[in-house]
Write an enzyme that holds these catalytic residues in place. Structure first.
Site, short mmCIF file in Angstrom:
data_model
loop_
_atom_site.label_atom_id
_atom_site.label_comp_id
_atom_site.label_asym_id
_atom_site.label_seq_id
_atom_site.Cartn_x
_atom_site.Cartn_y
_atom_site.Cartn_z
N THR A 116 0.82 -1.20 0.00
CA THR A 116 0.00 0.00 0.00
C THR A 116 0.86 1.26 0.00
O THR A 116 1.97 1.27 0.54
CB THR A 116 -0.90 0.02 1.25
OG1 THR A 116 -1.53 1.30 1.39
CG2 THR A 116 -0.11 -0.25 2.52
N TYR A 140 -1.77 0.36 10.22
CA TYR A 140 -1.99 -0.33 8.95
C TYR A 140 -0.76 -0.23 8.05
O TYR A 140 -0.22 -1.23 7.59
CB TYR A 140 -3.22 0.23 8.24
CG TYR A 140 -3.33 -0.21 6.80
CD1 TYR A 140 -3.42 -1.55 6.48
CD2 TYR A 140 -3.33 0.73 5.76
CE1 TYR A 140 -3.49 -1.98 5.16
CE2 TYR A 140 -3.42 0.31 4.44
CZ TYR A 140 -3.50 -1.03 4.14
OH TYR A 140 -3.57 -1.44 2.83
#
Length: 330
Positions: A116, A140
């Protein structure tokens, strides 16, 4: 190749599985169905299991001799990662370790990892290259950065070849209406706006209208899920043809503001839903776009759906069909 796809019943994984099947690969999907669906697995065999269960993971490797692993299974909601960080370090980081240990035991040759742009954190630049330092600002992003490092370190000590794909903002759906984002309580902008169109939400919020952008709202790089899926298939071909381990951004290299996206959703749907404009969220960068020259040059990747109207149009069509399916199932 014989391919294991973890999280292959989810939004992105299911699109990749379908393209892998069309390319002739032999697929096993390993998914706990926490956010995925049986119907989304359109090719190959589905094995229901959790990466936290090391016995189950080793069992699926022992039953099949995999050439490659594509690893999607993860939690991805940034605010939840802040409020429940251990969930993210357990499911994202520890479970990647469990998977890598099985890869090592069974000497799997190739790995494609779903990462990501959150690993970049809050950079001063607006167009990001893969070489910039990683500085995630939430659990995250940190959980994905740790997973990347584990893959790199294991590859340096073994014969594993990998491609790490850093996603920017994934959106849209299969143009044939077969697959789309069915994640409950989704937080992605285009998905949320489409739920407003179909009456599943009474309205939505825009966080921050005073950024130094075209209209004061954040700019993001939106990539169609089918173009992203294509990159995964090409990454396997690249490694099979002798390509070395690599890290590649997945985006179009240009962005749209939050307001521009909402305007397109309203124009294409003909629905004028309520939008509340409120203050900035902590940790939201003003603008994030991918420097995508490396994926273009390395894989020969060219997008097929690089058009915001196309991205939104496929998402709207999917949302209508997904809502109808759930209503018929009641």
């Amino acid at each position: 190749m014989k391919v294991l796809v973890t999280g292959g019943a989810g939004y992105i994984g299911s699109h990749v599985v379908r393209q892998l099947g069309k390319a002739g690969h032999d697929i096993v999907v390993f998914d706990n169905l926490s956010t995925g669906y049986r119907w989304a697995v359109t090719c190959g065999e589905l094995v229901v299991g959790d990466l936290a269960d090391e016995t189950a993971v080793d069992g699926v490797f022992s039953s099949h001799r995999f050439d490659a692993v594509l690893h999607f299974a993860a939690n991805i909601v940034v605010p939840e990662s802040v409020s429940n960080p251990l969930k993210y370090y357990s499911n994202n980081t520890r479970n990647t370790l469990n998977l890598l240990q099985a890869v090592a035991r069974h000497q799997t040759s190739y790995m494609v990892f779903s990462s990501t742009a959150a690993v970049y954190g809050m950079p001063e630049e607006t167009v990001l290259a893969e070489e910039r330092p990683l500085a995630p600002i939430n659990p995250y992003g940190a959980s994905k950065m740790m997973s990347e490092r584990m893959i790199m370190d294991y590859a340096a000590a073994s014969s594993l070849n990998y491609v790490i794909l850093r996603y920017f903002n994934v959106a849209g759906a299969n143009p044939d209406g077969l697959l789309g984002q069915a994640t409950p309580e989704a937080t992605h902008l285009i998905k949320v706006a489409c739920e407003c169109v179909t009456g599943q939400r009474p309205g939505m919020s825009v966080f921050g209208t005073d950024y130094a952008t075209r209209d004061g709202t954040c700019v993001r790089d939106y990539i169609h899920v089918e173009d992203l899926a294509k990159a995964h298939v090409m990454a396997l071909d690249y490694m099979a043809n002798g390509g070395k381990s690599n890290v590649l951004n997945c985006g179009y290299g240009r962005g749209f503001t939050v307001q521009e996206v909402i305007d397109v959703v309203k124009r294409l749907s003909g629905v004028d839903f309520p939008v509340e404009r409120t203050g900035r969220r902590a940790g939201d960068p003003e603008a994030l776009m991918a420097d995508n020259r490396k994926i273009v040059n390395t894989l020969g990747w060219t997008p097929d759906y690089d058009n915001l109207d196309t991205i939104v149009g496929t998402a709207l069509a999917w949302e209508d069909s997904w809502l109808a399916r759930r209503q018929n199932d009641r």
